[in-house]
Design a protein around this motif. Structure first.
Motif, PDB file in Angstrom:
ATOM      1  N   LYS A  14       0.797  -1.291   0.159  1.00  0.00           N
ATOM      2  CA  LYS A  14      -0.053   0.004  -0.049  1.00  0.00           C
ATOM      3  C   LYS A  14       0.741   1.239   0.031  1.00  0.00           C
ATOM      4  O   LYS A  14       0.550   2.004  -0.656  1.00  0.00           O
ATOM      5  CB  LYS A  14      -1.037   0.087   1.073  1.00  0.00           C
ATOM      6  CG  LYS A  14      -1.899  -0.867   1.269  1.00  0.00           C
ATOM      7  CD  LYS A  14      -3.243  -1.024   2.145  1.00  0.00           C
ATOM      8  CE  LYS A  14      -2.562  -1.376   3.448  1.00  0.00           C
ATOM      9  NZ  LYS A  14      -2.335  -2.965   3.677  1.00  0.00           N
ATOM     10  N   THR A  23      -6.791   3.912   1.850  1.00  0.00           N
ATOM     11  CA  THR A  23      -5.560   3.368   2.677  1.00  0.00           C
ATOM     12  C   THR A  23      -5.894   3.772   4.160  1.00  0.00           C
ATOM     13  O   THR A  23      -5.069   3.248   4.623  1.00  0.00           O
ATOM     14  CB  THR A  23      -4.339   3.629   2.001  1.00  0.00           C
ATOM     15  OG1 THR A  23      -3.898   4.929   1.803  1.00  0.00           O
ATOM     16  CG2 THR A  23      -4.234   2.980   0.722  1.00  0.00           C
ATOM     17  N   GLN A  71      -5.845   1.509   7.200  1.00  0.00           N
ATOM     18  CA  GLN A  71      -5.717   0.234   6.638  1.00  0.00           C
ATOM     19  C   GLN A  71      -4.388  -0.666   6.961  1.00  0.00           C
ATOM     20  O   GLN A  71      -3.793  -1.678   6.606  1.00  0.00           O
ATOM     21  CB  GLN A  71      -5.876   0.061   5.045  1.00  0.00           C
ATOM     22  CG  GLN A  71      -7.235   0.593   4.808  1.00  0.00           C
ATOM     23  CD  GLN A  71      -8.361  -0.182   5.409  1.00  0.00           C
ATOM     24  OE1 GLN A  71      -8.285  -1.550   5.157  1.00  0.00           O
ATOM     25  NE2 GLN A  71      -9.261   0.434   5.838  1.00  0.00           N
TER      26      GLN A  71
END
Length: 209
Positions: free
Chosen positions: A149, A174, A177
């Motif tokens: 990510k 994101t 996350q």
């Protein structure tokens, strides 16, 4: 006998190695779907993405506390998207369910293990590394998931600067996350380096004038 126990110790022949390297070469020509869908020309390939992830793993590894752990992170990063050499880079916008995406990629990794690398020890290792990443149950896999990510956000920020366009959806998707301390710290650093919307609008206007 489990999949992790299938390694036979058999060496890979030169011919088999070349066949596998040609398969890996497809990743250099497979563009990352998210950028293609946004109309970016000459965007990064899957291979580009995995290379920077592997380099990032040199730096995040201290969380695991050993050189051997660092090497394992690098291996996970280099293998995690290997199946895309065959199935392509499938994103949520492709209309393929997570279950179907996993099925296609798992089948491809089995074929790489059993047919391309012909049940060699390295074929079994690649399959096990991919399975570990997908399961995300180990600390190493969770770190590399975060690195995946992070690399996406870094690339988004670079494209924003290069093309004077905004990819807020990547950053918003994101938020919250990241599951490891290193991932959270790096994400904070990336967000801190990304200009605000107003600053970016002013920069885009200045560039256009």
């Amino acid at each position: 006998e489990g999949d992790g126990e299938r390694a036979t110790g058999r060496a890979v022949s030169a011919s088999t190695a070349i066949e596998f390297m040609m398969l890996c070469g497809r990743l250099k020509r497979t563009k990352r779907t998210g950028w293609v869908q946004r109309g970016l020309e000459n965007c990064e390939s899957v291979s580009d993405h995995m290379y920077r992830m592997a380099m990032m793993c040199f730096l995040v590894a201290p969380e695991l506390g050993s050189g051997a752990a660092r090497d394992h992170l690098i291996k996970l990063a280099l293998v995690h998207d290997l199946a895309e050499a065959v199935v392509g880079d499938i994103t949520p916008a492709c209309g393929v369910s997570k279950q179907e995406k996993h099925r296609r990629e798992e089948q491809t990794m089995r074929e790489i293990r059993d047919e391309v690398l012909r049940d060699s020890a390295v074929g079994a290792e690649l399959y096990d590394l991919w399975s570990e990443y997908e399961a995300a149950k180990t600390q190493a896999a969770r770190i590399v998931k975060d690195v995946d990510k992070l690399e996406l956000l870094m690339q988004a920020m670079e494209y924003e600067h290069a093309h004077s366009i905004f990819f807020d959806d990547f950053f918003e998707s994101t938020m919250g996350q990241f599951t490891t301390e290193t991932g959270k710290q790096w994400a904070d650093a990336v967000f801190a380096k990304r200009p605000s919307n107003m600053t970016r609008l002013q920069s885009a206007n200045n560039d256009a004038s």
